[in-house]
Enzyme design. Structure first.
Site, PDB file in Angstrom:
ATOM      1  N   PRO A 159       0.809  -1.226   0.000  1.00 23.89           N
ATOM      2  CA  PRO A 159       0.000   0.000   0.000  1.00 23.89           C
ATOM      3  C   PRO A 159       0.838   1.270   0.000  1.00 23.89           C
ATOM      4  CG  PRO A 159      -0.901  -1.603   1.541  1.00 23.89           C
ATOM      5  CD  PRO A 159       0.438  -2.115   1.126  1.00 23.89           C
ATOM      6  N   TYR A 160       1.914   1.268   0.781  1.00 24.05           N
ATOM      7  CA  TYR A 160       2.780   2.452   0.823  1.00 24.05           C
ATOM      8  C   TYR A 160       3.425   2.681  -0.539  1.00 24.05           C
ATOM      9  CZ  TYR A 160       6.565   5.618   2.111  1.00 24.05           C
ATOM     10  OH  TYR A 160       7.422   6.693   2.163  1.00 24.05           O
ATOM     11  N   CYS A 161       3.955   1.638  -1.151  1.00 23.05           N
ATOM     12  CA  CYS A 161       4.580   1.771  -2.468  1.00 23.05           C
ATOM     13  C   CYS A 161       3.568   2.300  -3.491  1.00 23.05           C
ATOM     14  CB  CYS A 161       5.139   0.437  -2.939  1.00 23.05           C
ATOM     15  SG  CYS A 161       6.554  -0.168  -1.981  1.00 23.05           S
TER      16      CYS A 161
END
Length: 253
Positions: A159-161
């Site tokens: 999700p962060y990427c």
């Protein structure tokens, strides 16, 4: 940090957003040291206070604006307060991101949505609200802080990427859309950074630091000069780019 004449930000007003990321106080302090009047928007309260403390060495009038970075009305109110106080808005630095790591299959849809809202939607909202004033002025600088993870996949950080990749693409598209309106939109993508003061020998005891071509982690101070440049008049032919400050990590892949 010596400030070249065409990087001087005296008389300029800058708004920095925060979600508690450790680099934000250093970014705000760099702008204040270059002469800008700085406002900070976001939360939590301790993150706002950290920015105020970091800038007080260079300025006594940092404007602190508690705001919900995911709420359009709250974002517009914060931007409006900065414009009302300073009479203009010359630079916006988006860094309200948060970082989270967990296995993809353990990530709920709600957690995925929260990550995109905090890290990507907030950038959209602040760019839109600040852009309205900058377009009226006929000039402005926007710097969106993302991460090397926009280009490099990392286990347990899907999700962060994804959110960082979105920030990079938004930066490209908006840089093109506003290029003829006097607004330059760029980004900074830090690599593996730390807010701690670690000596080189201590860092090189760690496998990750030894993997990096620079043989050291980054520190937010490594971003200061680049940020000031991107917010200055000197940055006139650069737009739509995210510059990765990663000690060569992406270059070796």
């Amino acid at each position: 940090m010596p400030v070249p004449p065409d990087w001087d930000l005296k008389g300029r007003a800058a708004l920095v957003t925060t979600g508690g990321h450790f680099a934000t106080p250093f970014l705000a302090a760099a702008l204040a040291e270059a002469g800008a009047r700085v406002a900070v928007a976001g939360g939590p309260a301790e993150a706002l206070e950290a920015v105020r403390r970091a800038t007080e060495l260079f300025s006594s009038d940092t404007l602190v604006l508690p705001a919900d970075v995911n709420d359009p009305a709250s974002v517009r109110r914060a931007v409006g307060q900065a414009v009302d106080t300073y009479g203009r808005l010359d630079a916006l630095v988006n860094n309200s991101q948060v970082v989270a790591a967990q296995p993809f299959m353990d990530t709920t849809p709600e957690e995925f949505d929260q990550m995109l809202a905090q890290n990507l939607r907030s950038v959209f909202l602040f760019c839109q609200a600040a852009g309205e004033h900058m377009l009226g002025q006929g000039q402005g600088r926007i710097v969106n802080v993302s991460s090397m993870m926009a280009e490099r996949g990392v286990v347990n950080m899907a999700p962060y990427c994804a959110s960082m990749g979105g920030v990079v693409q938004l930066t490209k598209a908006l840089g093109l859309e506003w290029s003829r309106r006097g607004i330059r939109v760029n980004g900074i993508g830090p690599g593996w950074f730390t807010g701690e003061e670690q000596g080189l020998e201590e860092q090189r005891q760690e496998l990750l630091a030894r993997f990096l071509p620079s043989r050291r982690y980054g520190h937010p101070r490594d971003l200061a000069a680049l940020l000031v440049y991107l917010c200055s008049d000197a940055c006139d032919l650069v737009t739509g780019h995210t510059i990765f400050v990663d000690g060569g990590a992406l270059a070796r892949l």
